[in-house]
Design an enzyme around this catalytic site. Structure first.
Site, PDB file in Angstrom:
ATOM      1  N   CYS A 110       1.038  -1.154   0.134  1.00 31.28           N
ATOM      2  CA  CYS A 110      -0.018   0.147  -0.646  1.00 31.28           C
ATOM      3  C   CYS A 110       1.327   1.271  -0.458  1.00 31.28           C
ATOM      4  O   CYS A 110       1.987   1.104   0.482  1.00 31.28           O
ATOM      5  CB  CYS A 110      -0.934   0.311   1.330  1.00 31.28           C
ATOM      6  SG  CYS A 110      -1.817   1.514   1.403  1.00 31.28           S
ATOM      7  N   HIS A 153      -9.154  -2.812  -3.252  1.00 35.16           N
ATOM      8  CA  HIS A 153      -8.371  -2.565  -1.907  1.00 35.16           C
ATOM      9  C   HIS A 153      -8.568  -0.725  -2.075  1.00 35.16           C
ATOM     10  O   HIS A 153      -8.710  -0.387  -1.062  1.00 35.16           O
ATOM     11  CB  HIS A 153      -6.843  -2.709  -2.921  1.00 35.16           C
ATOM     12  CG  HIS A 153      -5.654  -1.942  -1.908  1.00 35.16           C
ATOM     13  ND1 HIS A 153      -4.476  -2.659  -1.447  1.00 35.16           N
ATOM     14  CD2 HIS A 153      -5.411  -0.449  -1.512  1.00 35.16           C
ATOM     15  CE1 HIS A 153      -4.164  -2.008  -1.236  1.00 35.16           C
ATOM     16  NE2 HIS A 153      -4.058  -0.489  -0.786  1.00 35.16           N
ATOM     17  N   GLU A 154      -9.064   0.151  -3.467  1.00 33.46           N
ATOM     18  CA  GLU A 154      -8.881   1.550  -3.162  1.00 33.46           C
ATOM     19  C   GLU A 154     -11.305   1.503  -2.458  1.00 33.46           C
ATOM     20  O   GLU A 154     -10.842   2.490  -1.736  1.00 33.46           O
ATOM     21  CB  GLU A 154      -9.326   1.832  -3.985  1.00 33.46           C
ATOM     22  CG  GLU A 154      -7.943   1.619  -5.325  1.00 33.46           C
ATOM     23  CD  GLU A 154      -7.123   2.043  -4.273  1.00 33.46           C
ATOM     24  OE1 GLU A 154      -5.597   1.255  -4.841  1.00 33.46           O
ATOM     25  OE2 GLU A 154      -6.704   2.946  -3.627  1.00 33.46           O
ATOM     26  N   HIS A 157      -9.967   1.661   1.257  1.00 36.09           N
ATOM     27  CA  HIS A 157      -9.748   2.227   1.460  1.00 36.09           C
ATOM     28  C   HIS A 157     -10.801   3.686   2.524  1.00 36.09           C
ATOM     29  O   HIS A 157     -11.054   4.568   3.243  1.00 36.09           O
ATOM     30  CB  HIS A 157      -8.453   3.764   1.270  1.00 36.09           C
ATOM     31  CG  HIS A 157      -7.302   2.334   0.963  1.00 36.09           C
ATOM     32  ND1 HIS A 157      -6.590   2.835   1.752  1.00 36.09           N
ATOM     33  CD2 HIS A 157      -6.711   2.605   0.210  1.00 36.09           C
ATOM     34  CE1 HIS A 157      -5.064   2.752   1.749  1.00 36.09           C
ATOM     35  NE2 HIS A 157      -5.270   2.191   0.837  1.00 36.09           N
TER      36      HIS A 157
HETATM   37  C1  LIG Z   1       1.305  -0.218  -3.169  1.00 31.88           C
HETATM   38  C2  LIG Z   1       2.311  -0.668  -4.480  1.00 31.88           C
HETATM   39  C3  LIG Z   1       3.597  -1.449  -3.950  1.00 31.88           C
HETATM   40  C4  LIG Z   1       3.199   0.632  -5.075  1.00 31.88           C
HETATM   41  C5  LIG Z   1       0.832  -0.896  -5.213  1.00 31.88           C
HETATM   42  N1  LIG Z   1       1.017  -1.465  -6.774  1.00 31.88           N
HETATM   43  C6  LIG Z   1       1.268  -2.259  -7.345  1.00 31.88           C
HETATM   44  O1  LIG Z   1       1.275  -3.367  -6.366  1.00 31.88           O
HETATM   45  N2  LIG Z   1       2.448  -2.465  -8.126  1.00 31.88           N
HETATM   46  C7  LIG Z   1       2.445  -1.731  -9.860  1.00 31.88           C
HETATM   47  C8  LIG Z   1       2.293  -0.473  -9.452  1.00 31.88           C
HETATM   48  C9  LIG Z   1       2.824  -0.031 -10.687  1.00 31.88           C
HETATM   49  F1  LIG Z   1       2.626   1.944 -11.084  1.00 31.88           F
HETATM   50  C10 LIG Z   1       3.517  -0.154 -11.731  1.00 31.88           C
HETATM   51  C11 LIG Z   1       2.809  -1.764 -11.286  1.00 31.88           C
HETATM   52  F2  LIG Z   1       3.486  -2.244 -12.295  1.00 31.88           F
HETATM   53  C12 LIG Z   1       2.870  -2.609 -10.632  1.00 31.88           C
HETATM   54  C13 LIG Z   1       0.046   0.225  -5.412  1.00 31.88           C
HETATM   55  O2  LIG Z   1       0.041   0.764  -5.801  1.00 31.88           O
HETATM   56  N3  LIG Z   1      -1.483  -0.150  -4.429  1.00 31.88           N
HETATM   57  C14 LIG Z   1      -2.373   0.534  -4.353  1.00 31.88           C
HETATM   58  C15 LIG Z   1      -2.405   1.673  -3.005  1.00 31.88           C
HETATM   59  O3  LIG Z   1      -1.841   1.052  -2.348  1.00 31.88           O
HETATM   60  N4  LIG Z   1      -3.857   1.811  -3.047  1.00 31.88           N
HETATM   61  O4  LIG Z   1      -4.469   2.166  -2.407  1.00 31.88           O
HETATM   62  C16 LIG Z   1      -0.991  -1.666  -3.814  1.00 31.88           C
HETATM   63  C17 LIG Z   1      -1.720  -2.241  -5.134  1.00 31.88           C
HETATM   64  C18 LIG Z   1      -1.692  -4.050  -3.830  1.00 31.88           C
HETATM   65  C19 LIG Z   1      -2.676  -4.348  -4.870  1.00 31.88           C
HETATM   66  C20 LIG Z   1      -3.826  -3.792  -5.432  1.00 31.88           C
HETATM   67  C21 LIG Z   1      -3.119  -2.007  -5.499  1.00 31.88           C
HETATM   68 ZN   LIG Z   2      -3.886   1.218  -0.525  1.00 32.05          ZN
END
Ligand SMILES: CC(C)(C)[C@H](NC(=O)Nc1cc(F)cc(F)c1)C(=O)N(CC(=O)NO)CC1CCCC1
Ligand SMILES: [Zn+2]
Length: 185
Positions: A110, A153-154, A157
């Protein structure tokens, strides 16, 4: 522009609040904020901009993560089948979901959590989301696999739920028997 300095980290109470519905049509301010959230995700996935501003690459962002307790989320990613998703959504709501579950074999992270939390995060395998987009269109989106996981996930939140709340603390790598992995075959 939104940078990592604007992203609140776990421990901040706003991440545990139930966010409030956005009154529609959205105010100019709410619309601009949601556009900025979507822009953060695009910037964070642009090598040059991400490096220049030290942005953690993100696929999704919810308003409480920038300290705003409002029901707004942005997502920007390509799923395992190369399908693109890029949305700024007001008041997203999961209106139906499958019994079957799914999870990422890598677990989840996250943008608001600066540590690794090991374990599988059980999610619904398929969901239908109703929401209003930045242009004011009411959408009904059917999602499965990785896309379903990102949206869950979003939306979590917005309800003060963190991904690790779903991890089985006795057996972090256990999954319900009706769950299958979302990763590409
Ligand atoms: C927390 C983080 C590890 C940065 C996660 N990214 C991710 O899972 N992979 C990723 C991100 C990129 F931009 C490009 C790519 F190829 C791969 C993410 O953005 N989130 C979003 C978040 O924290 N929203 O509140 C967490 C993800 C976990 C599962 C769904 C969203
Ligand atoms: Zn998150």
């Amino acid at each position: 522009m939104i940078t990592m300095d604007d992203i609140v980290r776990e421990g901040h109470p706003v991440l545990r609040e139930k966010a409030k519905e956005v009154s529609l049509p959205p105010s100019k301010e709410d619309k601009e904020t949601l556009e900025e959230m979507l822009q953060y995700l695009k910037n964070s996935q642009d090598e040059e901009i991400a490096t220049k501003y030290n942005l953690r690459p993100g696929v999704g962002l919810a308003a409480p993560q920038i300290g705003l307790s409002k029901r707004m989320i942005a997502v920007h990613f390509v799923d395992f089948n190369e399908k693109e998703y890029s949305y700024g959504l007001f008041n997203p709501k999961i209106v139906s979901h499958s019994v079957e579950g799914t999870y990422l074999s890598t677990g989840e992270g996250c943008l608001s959590v600066d540590r690794e939390v090991p374990g599988y995060v059980p999610r619904y395998a398929r969901i239908t989301v109703k929401a209003t987009d930045l242009e004011g269109n009411e959408l009904k989106i059917r999602l499965k696999g990785y896309a379903a996981i990102v949206f869950q996930h979003e939306i979590d939140h917005l309800n003060g739920v963190m991904f690790y709340d779903h991890i089985n603390s006795e057996e972090p790598f256990s999954i319900p028997e009706n769950a299958s992995v979302a990763d590409p075959e």
